[in-house]
Structure formats: C-alpha cells, structure tokens
Enzyme design. Structure first.
Site, short mmCIF file in Angstrom:
data_model
loop_
_atom_site.label_atom_id
_atom_site.label_comp_id
_atom_site.label_asym_id
_atom_site.label_seq_id
_atom_site.Cartn_x
_atom_site.Cartn_y
_atom_site.Cartn_z
N GLY A 176 0.81 -1.21 0.00
CA GLY A 176 0.00 0.00 0.00
C GLY A 176 0.84 1.25 0.00
N ALA A 177 1.93 1.27 -0.79
CA ALA A 177 2.90 2.37 -0.74
C ALA A 177 2.52 3.55 -1.63
CB ALA A 177 4.28 1.85 -1.13
N GLY A 212 -1.05 7.71 1.50
CA GLY A 212 -1.06 7.85 2.95
C GLY A 212 0.23 7.45 3.65
N ILE A 213 0.08 6.65 4.68
CA ILE A 213 1.22 6.22 5.49
C ILE A 213 2.24 5.46 4.66
CG2 ILE A 213 1.90 4.78 7.46
CD1 ILE A 213 -0.91 5.31 8.60
N GLY A 214 1.76 4.61 3.76
CA GLY A 214 2.67 3.82 2.93
C GLY A 214 3.54 4.69 2.05
N SER A 242 -3.83 -0.90 14.76
CA SER A 242 -4.65 0.22 15.20
C SER A 242 -5.10 0.01 16.64
CB SER A 242 -5.87 0.37 14.29
OG SER A 242 -6.80 1.30 14.84
N TYR A 270 -13.28 -4.44 10.87
CA TYR A 270 -11.98 -3.74 10.93
C TYR A 270 -11.30 -4.01 12.28
CZ TYR A 270 -8.58 0.06 10.71
OH TYR A 270 -7.42 0.78 10.70
#
Length: 347
Positions: free
Chosen positions: A127-128, A131-133, A256, A288
């Site tokens: 998931g790069a 966002g965070i990735g 999380s 989730y």
C-alpha cells in the site's frame, strides 16, 4: 565580577574557546582550546551525549594524507571538518528512571530517520501509493534504502515514484503489483520478488481497507479480513525464509488502537473456518477491529518465532483519524475525518 552569560536560547551552546567533537564509536567529547584539555561532560550543562554509529546517508569520512579527517557530503557536494553525526547527538541516560524520549506522537518519519544511512537495505511496503505507505516509502528512499512499492494500483504507484525521484533522482524504487484481495496475486508477488534475488531487510505491512460493506473476494473470504490480515499473513509465510536469510531484518505491522474493541463473545460469532464475520453478523467497524486484533496477535507470535534468528516483528498504532485515504468508502467516515483533520498528523 559579572557572570559570563551566553546570549542563546539553547542550554547546549558552548562557551567561547570550546569545541564539540565525537569519537568513531559515537561518544561526544568537548575540547577546550584555551585550557588545552578534553572532557566527556558538557562544560555548561554537565551532560554526556552520544550519537548513533553510522554517518548519514550520502556522507563519507575521508582520512587525508596528512592524517586530517574530513567529511564529504556527496549529495550537496560539500566538505567539512565537523562530524555530521553531531547534529543528531542524544543525551546519555544515566538512570533507569530517566524516561526522556527523543520522539513523540508529533514526530514525522523524516525526523526519525535523520542521520541514518540505509544504503543496501531493501524494504517492501504494501500500500505504498497513498497515505502512510507513501510517506514511509518516501522517507526510506531519501535515506538510501531500495524501495519495493507493493501496490494494487500500479499507475498510481508510478506517479508516487515520480514525485519521490523529483526530490531524490538517485533513489532506488521498484514497483511490483500486489492485490491483497487475491491470494493468487500474493503468491505471484512473492515468486517474482524471489526471482529477482533481492534480500529483504524491512517488511512493512501497511495496506488496509476500512468501512467496506460485506464483500466476498475471489477466495470466498470476507474482504476486510483478507486484505487487512490474511493476505499479509500469507505473504509473510511465503517470504519467511528470505527474512531469515537477510537478517538482521524486521517486520512492521500497521495495526490500530481499534484492536481493543472487537465484539467476539462466542465461537458462534465468527465463521466456522476463519475469524471473518458471516454476512448476517457483519458490521464494517467490527470487521476492521477484528482484523487489527489479528494483526497484533500475528505480530506477537511472529516475533516469538523469529526472535532467535535476528528478525524482529512489531505492530503499531499510526495515529487516530490521520490524513490518509482509508476513509474513502463511506461519506460519513469522510466527514468525521475531515472534522478532526486539524487535530491529527498530516504525514
């Protein structure tokens, strides 16, 4: 006689005639040109400091013919006599009760990596492209790591790669397709990675979905459970031997605080053959929460398995409602994230 008061906002400011230096091993000492002596403690604060071992990315220590040591910054094409590690010196803790920490919840990735040289390190980030990735890929690439962006949307990943290369033209970035909603794609990714004969030093399991309605993947599994946990579990299993052979290496699982809130009271609350929720008991938030609990349990057990093989595994909470695109699947979540955005981290 009046006291010699330094006009500075920093308690670490040195008096006239003093110079801060560092040994090759990283211990900071202070030299007085007036008194012709050296000492480990700061002449004003009395503190002792140290720096981490390696030079920052792009720097080289050169010993000249006359024995003089200079430091060359190959990125900015500059040379100096001061060890660049001094910019990242930390106080030496002298007591177990000293709980000072250098970073906190407001620290950014680039701040934390300041002074690190990751040349020769290979990092997979799922998931790069968002966002965070993306921020993780960018920060690691800026410090010399070879980045493998494992993404479902390779077109979007190419744009992210271009943005990084604009700032760091010499960064090493590869893009490999990975669709976590397909176990077949997970296997193909692992096989392709092994075929390229790359080591694996940092394995960052970041990709995830949130707020989805009940969807079944091609593997007949609930989407949130498969994407957030099961496919990462499977990918780690496929690359397990590579992590060990590349040691020291690490696995980082982006989890999380939601792992604290799953509603599982009996075995009947989950499907018979997995921890995913059956359709008649499904809620997006609970799905989730369960996936994040699985992330943590997986990371804990993986660390137990690999601790003796110089491989560590940790899970983390990246921050609540931070500015990413994970809330895109439902308008209400988008509104909530928009409202809290001024009070959360941006990257």
């Amino acid at each position: 006689m009046s006291n010699n008061i330094l006009d500075t906002d920093s308690e670490d400011e040195l008096p006239p005639g003093w110079e801060e230096r560092v040994t090759f091993e990283g211990r900071v000492f202070y030299a007085s040109h007036d008194q012709h002596n050296t000492q480990w403690k700061h002449p004003v604060t009395g503190k002792e400091k140290y720096v981490r071992g390696e030079l920052p990315y792009g720097w080289e220590r050169v010993i000249q013919d006359d024995g003089t040591i200079v430091y060359v910054d190959h990125i900015n094409k500059k040379t100096c006599f001061t060890d660049p590690r001094l910019a990242f010196a930390e106080p030496l803790k002298t007591s177990p009760k000293d709980f000072r920490q250098k970073f906190d919840g407001n620290s950014f990735a680039l701040q934390i990596l300041n002074g690190r040289d990751l040349t020769g390190k290979y990092a997979i980030i799922t998931g790069a492209s968002d966002g965070i990735g993306y921020e993780t890929a960018r920060s690691l690439a800026f410090h010399g790591a070879s980045i493998i962006m494992a993404c479902r949307n390779t077109e979007k990943a190419e744009k992210c790669k271009s943005n990084i290369l604009k700032d760091r033209p010499k960064a090493t970035i590869e893009i490999l397709h990975l669709d976590l909603a397909s176990l077949r794609s997970v296997k193909q990714f692992a096989e392709e990675y092994k075929r390229r004969a790359w080591p694996l030093h940092m394995f960052i399991l970041n990709a995830g979905v949130f707020g989805l309605p009940y969807i079944v993947t091609e593997n007949d599994l609930e989407m949130t459970f498969q994407v957030n946990h099961l496919s990462h579990f499977y990918l780690t299993k496929l690359l397990y031997d590579l992590l060990v052979s590349s040691a020291p290496s690490r696995v980082v699982v982006v989890s999380s605080e939601s792992h604290r809130f799953p509603k599982i009271h009996t075995i009947e609350d989950v499907a018979e053959d997995s921890l995913s929720l059956p359709k008649d008991k499904y809620s997006d938030m609970n799905a989730y929460n369960i996936s994040k609990l699985c992330n943590n349990l997986f990371s804990l057990h993986l660390n137990k398995l690999l601790a003796g093989k110089k491989v560590t595994s940790n899970s983390l909470h990246p921050g609540s409602c931070i500015n990413t695109n994970i809330q895109r699947n439902w308008w209400l979540y988008r509104v909530v994230f928009f409202i809290v955005r001024p009070f959360t981290k941006s990257k």
